[in-house]
Design a protein around this motif. Sequence first.
Motif, PDB file in Angstrom:
ATOM      1  N   GLU A 415       0.837  -1.212   0.000  1.00 53.04           N
ATOM      2  CA  GLU A 415       0.000   0.000   0.000  1.00 53.04           C
ATOM      3  C   GLU A 415       0.869   1.259   0.000  1.00 53.04           C
ATOM      4  O   GLU A 415       0.641   2.207  -0.762  1.00 53.04           O
ATOM      5  N   LEU A 416       1.900   1.284   0.851  1.00 52.83           N
ATOM      6  CA  LEU A 416       2.795   2.437   0.919  1.00 52.83           C
ATOM      7  C   LEU A 416       3.600   2.579  -0.373  1.00 52.83           C
ATOM      8  O   LEU A 416       3.792   3.693  -0.891  1.00 52.83           O
ATOM      9  N   ALA A 417       4.038   1.430  -0.887  1.00 55.70           N
ATOM     10  CA  ALA A 417       4.811   1.469  -2.129  1.00 55.70           C
ATOM     11  C   ALA A 417       3.958   2.007  -3.270  1.00 55.70           C
ATOM     12  O   ALA A 417       4.420   2.807  -4.110  1.00 55.70           O
ATOM     13  N   HIS A 418       2.689   1.607  -3.327  1.00 52.77           N
ATOM     14  CA  HIS A 418       1.808   2.079  -4.394  1.00 52.77           C
ATOM     15  C   HIS A 418       1.611   3.606  -4.295  1.00 52.77           C
ATOM     16  O   HIS A 418       1.616   4.317  -5.316  1.00 52.77           O
ATOM     17  N   ARG A 419       1.452   4.089  -3.055  1.00 53.96           N
ATOM     18  CA  ARG A 419       1.271   5.546  -2.878  1.00 53.96           C
ATOM     19  C   ARG A 419       2.540   6.306  -3.281  1.00 53.96           C
ATOM     20  O   ARG A 419       2.465   7.360  -3.916  1.00 53.96           O
ATOM     21  N   PHE A 420       3.707   5.759  -2.905  1.00 54.92           N
ATOM     22  CA  PHE A 420       4.959   6.410  -3.269  1.00 54.92           C
ATOM     23  C   PHE A 420       5.138   6.427  -4.794  1.00 54.92           C
ATOM     24  O   PHE A 420       5.585   7.451  -5.374  1.00 54.92           O
ATOM     25  N   VAL A 421       4.806   5.334  -5.453  1.00 54.74           N
ATOM     26  CA  VAL A 421       4.944   5.289  -6.915  1.00 54.74           C
ATOM     27  C   VAL A 421       3.994   6.290  -7.571  1.00 54.74           C
ATOM     28  O   VAL A 421       4.323   6.950  -8.557  1.00 54.74           O
ATOM     29  N   GLY A 422       2.817   6.469  -6.991  1.00 54.37           N
ATOM     30  CA  GLY A 422       1.861   7.456  -7.536  1.00 54.37           C
ATOM     31  C   GLY A 422       2.406   8.866  -7.423  1.00 54.37           C
ATOM     32  O   GLY A 422       2.266   9.692  -8.346  1.00 54.37           O
ATOM     33  N   VAL A 423       3.038   9.162  -6.289  1.00 59.57           N
ATOM     34  CA  VAL A 423       3.626  10.507  -6.122  1.00 59.57           C
ATOM     35  C   VAL A 423       4.734  10.717  -7.143  1.00 59.57           C
ATOM     36  O   VAL A 423       4.834  11.792  -7.772  1.00 59.57           O
ATOM     37  N   MET A 424       5.573   9.695  -7.315  1.00 57.89           N
ATOM     38  CA  MET A 424       6.666   9.842  -8.271  1.00 57.89           C
ATOM     39  C   MET A 424       6.141   9.985  -9.693  1.00 57.89           C
ATOM     40  O   MET A 424       6.702  10.715 -10.512  1.00 57.89           O
ATOM     41  N   ARG A 425       5.029   9.263  -9.996  1.00 58.80           N
ATOM     42  CA  ARG A 425       4.443   9.424 -11.326  1.00 58.80           C
ATOM     43  C   ARG A 425       3.965  10.871 -11.541  1.00 58.80           C
ATOM     44  O   ARG A 425       4.163  11.446 -12.609  1.00 58.80           O
ATOM     45  N   ASN A 426       3.314  11.435 -10.511  1.00 60.27           N
ATOM     46  CA  ASN A 426       2.832  12.824 -10.645  1.00 60.27           C
ATOM     47  C   ASN A 426       3.995  13.813 -10.831  1.00 60.27           C
ATOM     48  O   ASN A 426       3.923  14.741 -11.648  1.00 60.27           O
ATOM     49  N   GLU A 427       5.093  13.601 -10.085  1.00 55.45           N
ATOM     50  CA  GLU A 427       6.244  14.495 -10.224  1.00 55.45           C
ATOM     51  C   GLU A 427       6.887  14.335 -11.596  1.00 55.45           C
ATOM     52  O   GLU A 427       7.354  15.305 -12.194  1.00 55.45           O
ATOM     53  N   THR A 428       6.872  13.054 -12.093  1.00 56.31           N
ATOM     54  CA  THR A 428       7.433  12.829 -13.432  1.00 56.31           C
ATOM     55  C   THR A 428       6.595  13.525 -14.492  1.00 56.31           C
ATOM     56  O   THR A 428       7.126  14.170 -15.416  1.00 56.31           O
ATOM     57  N   GLU A 429       5.275  13.408 -14.361  1.00 52.95           N
ATOM     58  CA  GLU A 429       4.401  14.102 -15.319  1.00 52.95           C
ATOM     59  C   GLU A 429       4.575  15.620 -15.228  1.00 52.95           C
ATOM     60  O   GLU A 429       4.528  16.329 -16.241  1.00 52.95           O
ATOM     61  N   ARG A 430       4.774  16.077 -14.024  1.00 52.58           N
ATOM     62  CA  ARG A 430       5.005  17.519 -13.854  1.00 52.58           C
ATOM     63  C   ARG A 430       6.284  17.936 -14.562  1.00 52.58           C
ATOM     64  O   ARG A 430       6.321  18.992 -15.231  1.00 52.58           O
ATOM     65  N   MET A 431       7.341  17.157 -14.450  1.00 48.38           N
ATOM     66  CA  MET A 431       8.576  17.483 -15.150  1.00 48.38           C
ATOM     67  C   MET A 431       8.399  17.391 -16.652  1.00 48.38           C
ATOM     68  O   MET A 431       8.950  18.209 -17.412  1.00 48.38           O
ATOM     69  N   ILE A 432       7.599  16.388 -17.101  1.00 55.46           N
ATOM     70  CA  ILE A 432       7.362  16.268 -18.541  1.00 55.46           C
ATOM     71  C   ILE A 432       6.612  17.495 -19.051  1.00 55.46           C
ATOM     72  O   ILE A 432       6.932  18.034 -20.118  1.00 55.46           O
ATOM     73  N   ARG A 433       5.607  17.955 -18.278  1.00 53.17           N
ATOM     74  CA  ARG A 433       4.868  19.158 -18.685  1.00 53.17           C
ATOM     75  C   ARG A 433       5.800  20.364 -18.741  1.00 53.17           C
ATOM     76  O   ARG A 433       5.722  21.188 -19.662  1.00 53.17           O
ATOM     77  N   LEU A 434       6.671  20.447 -17.745  1.00 54.21           N
ATOM     78  CA  LEU A 434       7.605  21.573 -17.703  1.00 54.21           C
ATOM     79  C   LEU A 434       8.528  21.540 -18.913  1.00 54.21           C
ATOM     80  O   LEU A 434       8.734  22.558 -19.589  1.00 54.21           O
ATOM     81  N   VAL A 435       9.062  20.354 -19.218  1.00 56.73           N
ATOM     82  CA  VAL A 435       9.975  20.241 -20.356  1.00 56.73           C
ATOM     83  C   VAL A 435       9.242  20.522 -21.655  1.00 56.73           C
ATOM     84  O   VAL A 435       9.747  21.202 -22.554  1.00 56.73           O
ATOM     85  N   ASN A 436       8.013  19.991 -21.776  1.00 58.40           N
ATOM     86  CA  ASN A 436       7.239  20.252 -22.997  1.00 58.40           C
ATOM     87  C   ASN A 436       6.945  21.745 -23.160  1.00 58.40           C
ATOM     88  O   ASN A 436       7.016  22.290 -24.268  1.00 58.40           O
ATOM     89  N   ASP A 437       6.598  22.390 -22.042  1.00 61.06           N
ATOM     90  CA  ASP A 437       6.331  23.837 -22.122  1.00 61.06           C
ATOM     91  C   ASP A 437       7.595  24.603 -22.527  1.00 61.06           C
ATOM     92  O   ASP A 437       7.541  25.545 -23.331  1.00 61.06           O
ATOM     93  N   LEU A 438       8.733  24.187 -21.968  1.00 58.81           N
ATOM     94  CA  LEU A 438       9.991  24.845 -22.330  1.00 58.81           C
ATOM     95  C   LEU A 438      10.319  24.617 -23.800  1.00 58.81           C
ATOM     96  O   LEU A 438      10.775  25.545 -24.494  1.00 58.81           O
ATOM     97  N   LEU A 439      10.112  23.399 -24.287  1.00 57.91           N
ATOM     98  CA  LEU A 439      10.366  23.127 -25.702  1.00 57.91           C
ATOM     99  C   LEU A 439       9.420  23.926 -26.594  1.00 57.91           C
ATOM    100  O   LEU A 439       9.822  24.445 -27.643  1.00 57.91           O
ATOM    101  N   HIS A 440       8.141  24.028 -26.143  1.00 60.86           N
ATOM    102  CA  HIS A 440       7.170  24.810 -26.909  1.00 60.86           C
ATOM    103  C   HIS A 440       7.578  26.286 -26.973  1.00 60.86           C
ATOM    104  O   HIS A 440       7.558  26.909 -28.032  1.00 60.86           O
ATOM    105  N   LEU A 441       7.984  26.831 -25.826  1.00 64.73           N
ATOM    106  CA  LEU A 441       8.451  28.220 -25.801  1.00 64.73           C
ATOM    107  C   LEU A 441       9.687  28.406 -26.661  1.00 64.73           C
ATOM    108  O   LEU A 441       9.836  29.427 -27.352  1.00 64.73           O
ATOM    109  N   SER A 442      10.581  27.426 -26.621  1.00 62.95           N
ATOM    110  CA  SER A 442      11.806  27.517 -27.418  1.00 62.95           C
ATOM    111  C   SER A 442      11.473  27.555 -28.900  1.00 62.95           C
ATOM    112  O   SER A 442      12.060  28.338 -29.657  1.00 62.95           O
TER     113      SER A 442
END
Length: 612
Positions: A415-442
């Motif tokens: 249960e704890l591992a699943h919650r931790f993986v979910g948090v990491m997935r959200n942070e990864t998606e956040r970084m992907i959005r950030l990188v995509n936005d930076l590439l779009h701006l570039s």
Amino acid sequence: MRGTRFFQSIQSKIIIIYVLLILMAMQLIGVYFVRTMERSFIDNFTDSLSKQAYLLANFAEPFLNASQEAGATPEGKKTYADLDEIVTNLFNISDAEIQIIDANGIVLTTSSQSQKSLIGQKNLQAEVISALQGIKDIESETVDTDGTRRKIVAQPIGEGAKVMGAIYIVASMESLYGTMNRINKIFLSGTGIALVLTVLLGVILSHTITNPIKAITKQASAIADGNFNQRMLVEGPDEIGQLGNAFNHMTNRLKEALSSIEEEKEKLASVLSNMNDGVIATDDQGKVIVVNRRAKQMLNIGSQDVTDKDITELLGMPDGNIEGKVKGEQHNASIQIANEEEGDLRLRVVFTAIHRRDKGITGTIAMLHDVTEQEKLEDARREFVANVSHELRTPLTTMKSYLEALDDGALDDPELAHRFVGVMRNETERMIRLVNDLLHLSRLDSRKALISKELTHVPDMLEEVADRFSFQLDQKEISIELDIEAGIQDMLLDRDQIDQVLDNLVSNAIKYTPERGAIVIGARQTGKDWLEVMVQDNGMGIPRKDLSRIFDRFYRVDKARSRNMGGTGLGLSIAREIVKAHGGTITLESELNQGTRVIFALPIQQTEGDTG
């Protein structure tokens, strides 16, 4: 005043000198002539009287000799009567009195009827006494009480020791002096006529000299006023003619030189006026002599004249600092100017000394370079790197912490591992959005992003945006209203890109609008060329101090809250770049706790083939 100027002119000086020379010459000649004539008249008059006295003495000598021999007899009286007749008739001299005096000084006869009473009386005049002593050619002048000038001549009768008497003549000289006065008047009249003629000739002669000088003066004044078309008329090969030729040649050369200088000056003024950098030139005392338009704009001094103003006051720098920059190895300085039109400007000033061969440093050139945008770009670059690093560090730090926790044993707890993986997935998606936005701006910055325009029905596009956010609106019980003006034409635009702009604006409105709030999406056509789209909410609003930077990248009004809501701080920046890529503009208006309204305007295009 005009008379004063006349006497100061060359013409008057020439006339005056010429007249004075002639007058002096005539006066010298006149004085010499009058004196000589007067002396000659007096000498002739005296000589005439002396000759008359000598002749009369010869005539009277026999009478006196006979009288002395005969004694006092009737014959002697007859002799005196004859002598009286001779004096009266033969030797009658106008305005003169003739006396015949015997050896005892007794007047024997006189030619003047009014002086007959003197006959028989002694004549004690000094001239008579001298003549009775045998002295010849005695003469003198006397002036009567009535001012009559008389000539006295005395001549002895007889020679040697036998002096029998004397001739005494007193003649008036007024006729002589009257003649001389008439001659003087004639001479003065002639002198006056000669002076008038001299003045006329002087005027004529002076005109031949002064007229060319006046012409040269007039032409010089015209040249001083910038008129180089006049030429001096040369009338002869003399010195004045040579001066005229030289002046005309000088005029041509001066015209060519000034034309060349004006051309160079215009080029320099054009270069200075159109330079992107400011230029200030000073003299050796630091006083401003030249400042171009860009320098005035940079220093926020408008159109005011700053000539002769000290450069230290103009730049706000100490005099010693400027002098050190001019003479030192480091010639650069940085200053900051508060500019009402362009905001605070950061200027880099480069000082260069003006050298003259024999005088050393005679001035300073200060070049003003506006490095505001360069500094802002540098600041933005540093801030961008810091923001990107911060935005990436936060999710990476979170992911590292959770990975370490999983490695430390949390992986064994499903249960704890699943919650931790979910948090990491959200942070990864956040970084992907950030990188995509930076590439779009570039891509938008480098204009490599493709804008594929297609004919779009605007009301349908806005309704679809509202439908996409219906679930989030229902969750926060926020109402949404479409205010679309009727008759909006279909237009060419990149539907995906504009949808991204609308999604970003509506998403921000939902984030910052409290529950049971309201959002309005509107559209209207302004004129025939522009479409305005508005997204308005009644949320928390934005403080006035943050409005100027709201479109900056990674700028957040409330950084903690924005990050918690999943924003990257790039949404409004991307929206602005997309709108700019379409040739439009975007503005934001907001009041704290009153709500926010964002309006972007797009040019209306209704033809195909406008894809970039």
